[in-house]
Design a protein around this motif. Sequence first.
Motif, PDB file in Angstrom:
ATOM      1  N   ALA A   1     108.514 104.295  40.991  1.00 52.84           N
ATOM      2  CA  ALA A   1     109.286 103.050  41.060  1.00 52.84           C
ATOM      3  C   ALA A   1     108.490 101.959  41.770  1.00 52.84           C
ATOM      4  CB  ALA A   1     110.615 103.301  41.772  1.00 52.84           C
ATOM      5  N   MET A   2     107.736 102.342  42.800  1.00 54.26           N
ATOM      6  CA  MET A   2     106.902 101.349  43.500  1.00 54.26           C
ATOM      7  C   MET A   2     105.832 100.796  42.574  1.00 54.26           C
ATOM      8  SD  MET A   2     106.500 102.588  47.508  1.00 54.26           S
ATOM      9  CE  MET A   2     105.175 103.662  47.153  1.00 54.26           C
ATOM     10  N   LEU A   3     105.254 101.686  41.766  1.00 56.01           N
ATOM     11  CA  LEU A   3     104.222 101.224  40.832  1.00 56.01           C
ATOM     12  C   LEU A   3     104.792 100.258  39.794  1.00 56.01           C
ATOM     13  CD1 LEU A   3     102.224 104.524  40.210  1.00 56.01           C
ATOM     14  CD2 LEU A   3     101.469 102.510  41.487  1.00 56.01           C
TER      15      LEU A   3
ATOM     16  N   TYR B   1     108.955  91.949  46.287  1.00 47.44           N
ATOM     17  CA  TYR B   1     108.047  93.101  46.208  1.00 47.44           C
ATOM     18  C   TYR B   1     108.061  93.910  47.503  1.00 47.44           C
ATOM     19  CZ  TYR B   1     103.832  95.869  45.588  1.00 47.44           C
ATOM     20  OH  TYR B   1     102.945  96.896  45.493  1.00 47.44           O
ATOM     21  N   ARG B   2     107.843  93.265  48.656  1.00 50.98           N
ATOM     22  CA  ARG B   2     107.761  93.971  49.937  1.00 50.98           C
ATOM     23  C   ARG B   2     109.065  94.728  50.216  1.00 50.98           C
ATOM     24  NH1 ARG B   2     104.770  94.390  54.574  1.00 50.98           N
ATOM     25  NH2 ARG B   2     105.951  94.807  56.447  1.00 50.98           N
ATOM     26  N   ALA B   3     110.212  94.116  50.011  1.00 49.77           N
ATOM     27  CA  ALA B   3     111.496  94.775  50.268  1.00 49.77           C
ATOM     28  C   ALA B   3     111.665  95.988  49.356  1.00 49.77           C
ATOM     29  CB  ALA B   3     112.643  93.779  50.066  1.00 49.77           C
ATOM     30  N   GLY B   4     111.247  95.867  48.100  1.00 50.74           N
ATOM     31  CA  GLY B   4     111.330  96.988  47.168  1.00 50.74           C
ATOM     32  C   GLY B   4     110.446  98.146  47.589  1.00 50.74           C
ATOM     33  N   VAL B   5     109.233  97.830  48.029  1.00 47.40           N
ATOM     34  CA  VAL B   5     108.304  98.872  48.484  1.00 47.40           C
ATOM     35  C   VAL B   5     108.862  99.559  49.734  1.00 47.40           C
ATOM     36  CG1 VAL B   5     106.012  99.269  49.497  1.00 47.40           C
ATOM     37  CG2 VAL B   5     106.238  97.867  47.446  1.00 47.40           C
ATOM     38  N   GLU B   6     109.381  98.764  50.674  1.00 41.06           N
ATOM     39  CA  GLU B   6     109.933  99.341  51.901  1.00 41.06           C
ATOM     40  C   GLU B   6     111.112 100.265  51.592  1.00 41.06           C
ATOM     41  OE1 GLU B   6     110.791  96.088  54.535  1.00 41.06           O
ATOM     42  OE2 GLU B   6     108.679  95.812  55.057  1.00 41.06           O
ATOM     43  N   ALA B   7     111.951  99.884  50.658  1.00 44.51           N
ATOM     44  CA  ALA B   7     113.092 100.729  50.288  1.00 44.51           C
ATOM     45  C   ALA B   7     112.613 102.050  49.709  1.00 44.51           C
ATOM     46  CB  ALA B   7     113.984 100.002  49.287  1.00 44.51           C
ATOM     47  N   ARG B   8     111.607 101.993  48.850  1.00 44.22           N
ATOM     48  CA  ARG B   8     111.072 103.228  48.255  1.00 44.22           C
ATOM     49  C   ARG B   8     110.368 104.089  49.314  1.00 44.22           C
ATOM     50  NH1 ARG B   8     112.775  99.640  45.017  1.00 44.22           N
ATOM     51  NH2 ARG B   8     113.226 100.167  42.881  1.00 44.22           N
ATOM     52  N   ILE B   9     109.686 103.449  50.248  1.00 38.82           N
ATOM     53  CA  ILE B   9     109.007 104.202  51.315  1.00 38.82           C
ATOM     54  C   ILE B   9     110.042 104.898  52.193  1.00 38.82           C
ATOM     55  CG2 ILE B   9     107.636 103.953  53.431  1.00 38.82           C
ATOM     56  CD1 ILE B   9     105.884 101.966  51.884  1.00 38.82           C
ATOM     57  N   ASN B  10     111.142 104.242  52.494  1.00 44.11           N
ATOM     58  CA  ASN B  10     112.205 104.889  53.262  1.00 44.11           C
ATOM     59  C   ASN B  10     112.755 106.095  52.508  1.00 44.11           C
ATOM     60  OD1 ASN B  10     112.076 103.258  55.529  1.00 44.11           O
ATOM     61  ND2 ASN B  10     113.513 101.754  54.700  1.00 44.11           N
TER      62      ASN B  10
END
Length: 179
Positions: free
Chosen positions: A79-81, A89-98
Amino acid sequence: MPTAVRRQAAPRFREPVPTALVAELIEIADYITHMREAIAALRPNEMSRARIPMAHEELGSVVAATAGATNTIMEAAEAMLGLPDGPGYRAGVEARINTIFEACAFQDITGQRIAKVVEALQLFEGRLGRFVGAVKARDAADIDPAEQARRDRAQDLLLNGPQAVTETPSQDDIDALFA
């Protein structure tokens, strides 16, 4: 008085029973008693009805938790890719990292489950060791030839798969292979 019962005399040995034979029979009887006590100490019903099924269930849960966590991590990474560049973008990446961090919590639970299995196996090993001592079992070198062939084949097919930390080649050893 009632009719007299005719009693036959018990057969008598013409020769006395050798004391060595009596001693050997007593030793065999003592050994059988000792064996019964050793088998009872194993508590085989507990092992077969409780401990071994628990170990099986816990290992199955470890496999399921590991597979589930792996799928969650892979989905989050994919999903991050697929996130578009831009303001979110940053908020989406942070959500996936969590999500990935949460999925990695499986390690604690699987560690606890594996610890239960290890404890059950150690208990079984201890009881089995005491039993082997009690029955004066043959040395492990006397392994069944079919079992030895099975072990040899399994070892040949392993192809240096998962290894103990002490047997793992160092990075220098691996680099030397490719040099």
